[in-house]
Motif scaffolding. Structure first.
Motif, PDB file in Angstrom:
ATOM      1  N   MET A   1      51.997  -5.033  55.032  1.00 35.40           N
ATOM      2  CA  MET A   1      51.081  -4.856  56.147  1.00 35.40           C
ATOM      3  C   MET A   1      49.656  -4.611  55.666  1.00 35.40           C
ATOM      4  O   MET A   1      48.707  -5.042  56.310  1.00 35.40           O
ATOM      5  CB  MET A   1      51.592  -3.699  57.017  1.00 35.40           C
ATOM      6  N   ASP A   2      49.523  -3.924  54.524  1.00 38.12           N
ATOM      7  CA  ASP A   2      48.191  -3.636  54.002  1.00 38.12           C
ATOM      8  C   ASP A   2      47.441  -4.910  53.619  1.00 38.12           C
ATOM      9  O   ASP A   2      46.240  -5.019  53.841  1.00 38.12           O
ATOM     10  CB  ASP A   2      48.268  -2.662  52.829  1.00 38.12           C
ATOM     11  N   TRP A   3      48.159  -5.898  53.086  1.00 37.81           N
ATOM     12  CA  TRP A   3      47.504  -7.155  52.713  1.00 37.81           C
ATOM     13  C   TRP A   3      47.122  -7.956  53.953  1.00 37.81           C
ATOM     14  O   TRP A   3      46.097  -8.641  53.955  1.00 37.81           O
ATOM     15  CB  TRP A   3      48.396  -7.966  51.777  1.00 37.81           C
ATOM     16  N   ILE A   4      47.911  -7.857  55.002  1.00 35.75           N
ATOM     17  CA  ILE A   4      47.553  -8.529  56.258  1.00 35.75           C
ATOM     18  C   ILE A   4      46.281  -7.909  56.821  1.00 35.75           C
ATOM     19  O   ILE A   4      45.390  -8.619  57.297  1.00 35.75           O
ATOM     20  CB  ILE A   4      48.720  -8.454  57.267  1.00 35.75           C
ATOM     21  N   MET A   5      46.178  -6.585  56.755  1.00 34.36           N
ATOM     22  CA  MET A   5      44.958  -5.916  57.221  1.00 34.36           C
ATOM     23  C   MET A   5      43.754  -6.352  56.390  1.00 34.36           C
ATOM     24  O   MET A   5      42.658  -6.524  56.924  1.00 34.36           O
ATOM     25  CB  MET A   5      45.125  -4.402  57.174  1.00 34.36           C
ATOM     26  N   LEU A   6      43.961  -6.555  55.106  1.00 34.85           N
ATOM     27  CA  LEU A   6      42.864  -6.990  54.240  1.00 34.85           C
ATOM     28  C   LEU A   6      42.438  -8.415  54.586  1.00 34.85           C
ATOM     29  O   LEU A   6      41.243  -8.733  54.580  1.00 34.85           O
ATOM     30  CB  LEU A   6      43.272  -6.872  52.772  1.00 34.85           C
ATOM     31  N   ILE A   7      43.384  -9.270  54.903  1.00 36.17           N
ATOM     32  CA  ILE A   7      43.048 -10.640  55.320  1.00 36.17           C
ATOM     33  C   ILE A   7      42.290 -10.614  56.648  1.00 36.17           C
ATOM     34  O   ILE A   7      41.308 -11.352  56.831  1.00 36.17           O
ATOM     35  CB  ILE A   7      44.320 -11.504  55.407  1.00 36.17           C
ATOM     36  N   ILE A   8      42.705  -9.748  57.567  1.00 37.59           N
ATOM     37  CA  ILE A   8      41.982  -9.602  58.838  1.00 37.59           C
ATOM     38  C   ILE A   8      40.564  -9.111  58.572  1.00 37.59           C
ATOM     39  O   ILE A   8      39.604  -9.575  59.199  1.00 37.59           O
ATOM     40  CB  ILE A   8      42.743  -8.664  59.797  1.00 37.59           C
ATOM     41  N   ALA A   9      40.421  -8.179  57.633  1.00 37.83           N
ATOM     42  CA  ALA A   9      39.087  -7.680  57.274  1.00 37.83           C
ATOM     43  C   ALA A   9      38.221  -8.814  56.735  1.00 37.83           C
ATOM     44  O   ALA A   9      37.039  -8.918  57.084  1.00 37.83           O
ATOM     45  CB  ALA A   9      39.205  -6.565  56.240  1.00 37.83           C
ATOM     46  N   SER A  47      38.885  -0.514  55.556  1.00 41.09           N
ATOM     47  CA  SER A  47      39.169   0.903  55.289  1.00 41.09           C
ATOM     48  C   SER A  47      40.654   1.211  55.464  1.00 41.09           C
ATOM     49  O   SER A  47      41.227   1.989  54.697  1.00 41.09           O
ATOM     50  CB  SER A  47      38.319   1.808  56.178  1.00 41.09           C
ATOM     51  N   LEU A  48      41.296   0.587  56.439  1.00 43.38           N
ATOM     52  CA  LEU A  48      42.735   0.795  56.619  1.00 43.38           C
ATOM     53  C   LEU A  48      43.532   0.236  55.443  1.00 43.38           C
ATOM     54  O   LEU A  48      44.483   0.865  54.974  1.00 43.38           O
ATOM     55  CB  LEU A  48      43.210   0.150  57.928  1.00 43.38           C
ATOM     56  N   TYR A  59      38.232  -4.504  47.509  1.00 42.89           N
ATOM     57  CA  TYR A  59      36.858  -4.969  47.653  1.00 42.89           C
ATOM     58  C   TYR A  59      36.704  -6.387  47.101  1.00 42.89           C
ATOM     59  O   TYR A  59      36.045  -7.231  47.721  1.00 42.89           O
ATOM     60  CB  TYR A  59      35.883  -4.014  46.959  1.00 42.89           C
ATOM     61  N   ALA A  60      37.322  -6.663  45.962  1.00 45.44           N
ATOM     62  CA  ALA A  60      37.227  -7.999  45.375  1.00 45.44           C
ATOM     63  C   ALA A  60      37.863  -9.052  46.283  1.00 45.44           C
ATOM     64  O   ALA A  60      37.297 -10.135  46.496  1.00 45.44           O
ATOM     65  CB  ALA A  60      37.879  -8.012  44.000  1.00 45.44           C
ATOM     66  N   VAL A  61      39.018  -8.734  46.840  1.00 50.86           N
ATOM     67  CA  VAL A  61      39.691  -9.676  47.735  1.00 50.86           C
ATOM     68  C   VAL A  61      38.875  -9.857  49.013  1.00 50.86           C
ATOM     69  O   VAL A  61      38.673 -10.984  49.492  1.00 50.86           O
ATOM     70  CB  VAL A  61      41.127  -9.204  48.039  1.00 50.86           C
ATOM     71  N   GLY A  64      35.886 -11.927  48.292  1.00 54.31           N
ATOM     72  CA  GLY A  64      36.311 -13.295  48.003  1.00 54.31           C
ATOM     73  C   GLY A  64      36.622 -14.064  49.267  1.00 54.31           C
ATOM     74  O   GLY A  64      36.215 -15.221  49.434  1.00 54.31           O
ATOM     75  N   ILE A  65      37.356 -13.421  50.178  1.00 50.35           N
ATOM     76  CA  ILE A  65      37.668 -14.063  51.456  1.00 50.35           C
ATOM     77  C   ILE A  65      36.374 -14.299  52.235  1.00 50.35           C
ATOM     78  O   ILE A  65      36.167 -15.379  52.804  1.00 50.35           O
ATOM     79  CB  ILE A  65      38.645 -13.204  52.284  1.00 50.35           C
ATOM     80  N   GLY A  66      35.516 -13.298  52.255  1.00 57.28           N
ATOM     81  CA  GLY A  66      34.260 -13.434  52.993  1.00 57.28           C
ATOM     82  C   GLY A  66      33.365 -14.526  52.437  1.00 57.28           C
ATOM     83  O   GLY A  66      32.814 -15.341  53.189  1.00 57.28           O
ATOM     84  N   ALA A  67      33.231 -14.573  51.122  1.00 53.71           N
ATOM     85  CA  ALA A  67      32.351 -15.568  50.501  1.00 53.71           C
ATOM     86  C   ALA A  67      32.899 -16.980  50.655  1.00 53.71           C
ATOM     87  O   ALA A  67      32.189 -17.885  51.116  1.00 53.71           O
ATOM     88  CB  ALA A  67      32.152 -15.238  49.024  1.00 53.71           C
ATOM     89  N   SER A  68      34.151 -17.171  50.280  1.00 51.72           N
ATOM     90  CA  SER A  68      34.710 -18.523  50.360  1.00 51.72           C
ATOM     91  C   SER A  68      34.868 -18.956  51.817  1.00 51.72           C
ATOM     92  O   SER A  68      34.597 -20.113  52.155  1.00 51.72           O
ATOM     93  CB  SER A  68      36.032 -18.607  49.610  1.00 51.72           C
ATOM     94  N   GLY A  69      35.291 -18.042  52.680  1.00 51.05           N
ATOM     95  CA  GLY A  69      35.427 -18.381  54.093  1.00 51.05           C
ATOM     96  C   GLY A  69      34.098 -18.754  54.727  1.00 51.05           C
ATOM     97  O   GLY A  69      34.016 -19.707  55.513  1.00 51.05           O
ATOM     98  N   SER A  70      33.049 -18.037  54.384  1.00 48.96           N
ATOM     99  CA  SER A  70      31.728 -18.331  54.941  1.00 48.96           C
ATOM    100  C   SER A  70      31.213 -19.686  54.472  1.00 48.96           C
ATOM    101  O   SER A  70      30.626 -20.441  55.255  1.00 48.96           O
ATOM    102  CB  SER A  70      30.735 -17.239  54.554  1.00 48.96           C
ATOM    103  N   VAL A  71      31.446 -20.006  53.211  1.00 46.43           N
ATOM    104  CA  VAL A  71      31.021 -21.314  52.703  1.00 46.43           C
ATOM    105  C   VAL A  71      31.800 -22.422  53.405  1.00 46.43           C
ATOM    106  O   VAL A  71      31.218 -23.432  53.814  1.00 46.43           O
ATOM    107  CB  VAL A  71      31.205 -21.396  51.167  1.00 46.43           C
ATOM    108  N   LEU A  72      33.106 -22.243  53.562  1.00 40.44           N
ATOM    109  CA  LEU A  72      33.919 -23.266  54.230  1.00 40.44           C
ATOM    110  C   LEU A  72      33.507 -23.438  55.693  1.00 40.44           C
ATOM    111  O   LEU A  72      33.430 -24.566  56.186  1.00 40.44           O
ATOM    112  CB  LEU A  72      35.402 -22.917  54.121  1.00 40.44           C
TER     113      LEU A  72
END
Length: 104
Positions: A1-9, A47-48, A59-61, A64-72
Protein backbone atom coordinates in the motif's frame (compact mmCIF):
# COMPACT_ATOMS: atom_id res chain seq x y z
CA UNK A 1 0.00 0.00 0.00
CA UNK A 2 2.89 2.36 0.73
CA UNK A 3 4.19 2.06 -2.84
CA UNK A 4 0.73 2.74 -4.23
CA UNK A 5 0.59 5.91 -2.12
CA UNK A 6 3.99 6.89 -3.50
CA UNK A 7 2.78 6.39 -7.08
CA UNK A 8 -0.28 8.54 -6.29
CA UNK A 9 2.08 11.18 -4.88
CA UNK A 10 4.08 11.12 -8.11
CA UNK A 11 0.90 11.44 -10.18
CA UNK A 12 -0.11 14.41 -8.03
CA UNK A 13 3.27 15.96 -8.76
CA UNK A 14 2.65 15.60 -12.49
CA UNK A 15 -0.82 17.15 -12.10
CA UNK A 16 0.68 20.06 -10.15
CA UNK A 17 3.25 20.70 -12.88
CA UNK A 18 0.48 20.57 -15.48
CA UNK A 19 -1.31 23.16 -13.36
CA UNK A 20 1.75 25.41 -13.44
CA UNK A 21 1.82 25.13 -17.22
CA UNK A 22 -1.89 25.92 -17.46
CA UNK A 23 -1.60 28.93 -15.12
CA UNK A 24 1.21 30.27 -17.33
CA UNK A 25 -1.04 29.95 -20.38
CA UNK A 26 -4.34 31.17 -18.91
CA UNK A 27 -4.95 32.33 -15.38
CA UNK A 28 -8.38 30.88 -14.64
CA UNK A 29 -9.94 29.08 -11.68
CA UNK A 30 -9.56 25.58 -13.16
CA UNK A 31 -5.82 26.07 -13.75
CA UNK A 32 -5.26 27.13 -10.15
CA UNK A 33 -7.38 24.23 -8.86
CA UNK A 34 -5.25 21.76 -10.85
CA UNK A 35 -2.05 23.35 -9.55
CA UNK A 36 -3.01 23.40 -5.87
CA UNK A 37 -4.93 20.11 -5.81
CA UNK A 38 -2.07 18.33 -7.57
CA UNK A 39 0.55 19.52 -5.11
CA UNK A 40 -1.65 18.98 -2.04
CA UNK A 41 -2.33 15.39 -3.11
CA UNK A 42 1.34 14.96 -3.95
CA UNK A 43 2.69 16.10 -0.59
CA UNK A 44 -0.04 14.34 1.39
CA UNK A 45 0.60 10.96 -0.19
CA UNK A 46 4.37 11.45 -0.14
CA UNK A 47 4.26 12.03 3.61
CA UNK A 48 2.01 9.00 4.11
CA UNK A 49 4.28 6.75 2.07
CA UNK A 50 7.34 7.92 4.02
CA UNK A 51 5.93 6.32 7.15
CA UNK A 52 7.16 2.97 5.81
CA UNK A 53 9.50 3.80 2.90
CA UNK A 54 12.85 5.39 3.71
CA UNK A 55 13.14 9.10 3.01
CA UNK A 56 15.88 8.77 0.39
CA UNK A 57 14.08 6.08 -1.59
CA UNK A 58 10.67 7.76 -1.36
CA UNK A 59 12.03 11.12 -2.46
CA UNK A 60 14.01 9.63 -5.35
CA UNK A 61 11.02 7.66 -6.61
CA UNK A 62 8.68 10.65 -6.17
CA UNK A 63 10.94 12.99 -8.12
CA UNK A 64 11.55 10.32 -10.76
CA UNK A 65 7.84 9.84 -11.33
CA UNK A 66 7.31 13.60 -11.32
CA UNK A 67 10.15 14.36 -13.72
CA UNK A 68 9.54 11.58 -16.22
CA UNK A 69 5.76 11.95 -16.01
CA UNK A 70 5.95 15.69 -16.61
CA UNK A 71 8.19 15.24 -19.64
CA UNK A 72 5.87 12.58 -21.08
CA UNK A 73 2.80 14.77 -20.50
CA UNK A 74 4.62 17.64 -22.20
CA UNK A 75 5.36 15.43 -25.18
CA UNK A 76 1.85 14.00 -25.44
CA UNK A 77 -0.30 17.05 -24.71
CA UNK A 78 1.80 20.20 -25.10
CA UNK A 79 3.75 19.58 -28.29
CA UNK A 80 7.20 19.22 -26.74
CA UNK A 81 9.97 17.46 -28.66
CA UNK A 82 9.76 13.67 -28.93
CA UNK A 83 13.44 13.28 -29.77
CA UNK A 84 14.81 9.78 -29.13
CA UNK A 85 17.47 11.20 -26.79
CA UNK A 86 14.79 12.60 -24.47
CA UNK A 87 13.01 9.25 -24.48
CA UNK A 88 16.28 7.45 -23.73
CA UNK A 89 16.99 9.57 -20.67
CA UNK A 90 13.42 9.21 -19.44
CA UNK A 91 13.96 5.46 -19.71
CA UNK A 92 17.08 5.83 -17.56
CA UNK A 93 15.10 7.67 -14.88
CA UNK A 94 12.39 5.01 -14.92
CA UNK A 95 15.03 2.25 -14.75
CA UNK A 96 16.58 3.88 -11.69
CA UNK A 97 13.17 4.13 -9.99
CA UNK A 98 12.47 0.45 -10.68
CA UNK A 99 15.94 -0.41 -9.39
CA UNK A 100 15.24 1.42 -6.12
CA UNK A 101 11.99 -0.49 -5.76
CA UNK A 102 13.76 -3.80 -6.34
CA UNK A 103 16.37 -3.21 -3.66
CA UNK A 104 13.95 -1.76 -1.09
Amino acid sequence: MDWIMLIIAGAGEVAGVMGINQVNKKKNFASFVLLFAGFIISFLFLSLSMQTISMGTAYAVWTGIGASGSVLVGMLFFGESKDWKRLFFILLIISAVVGLKLIS
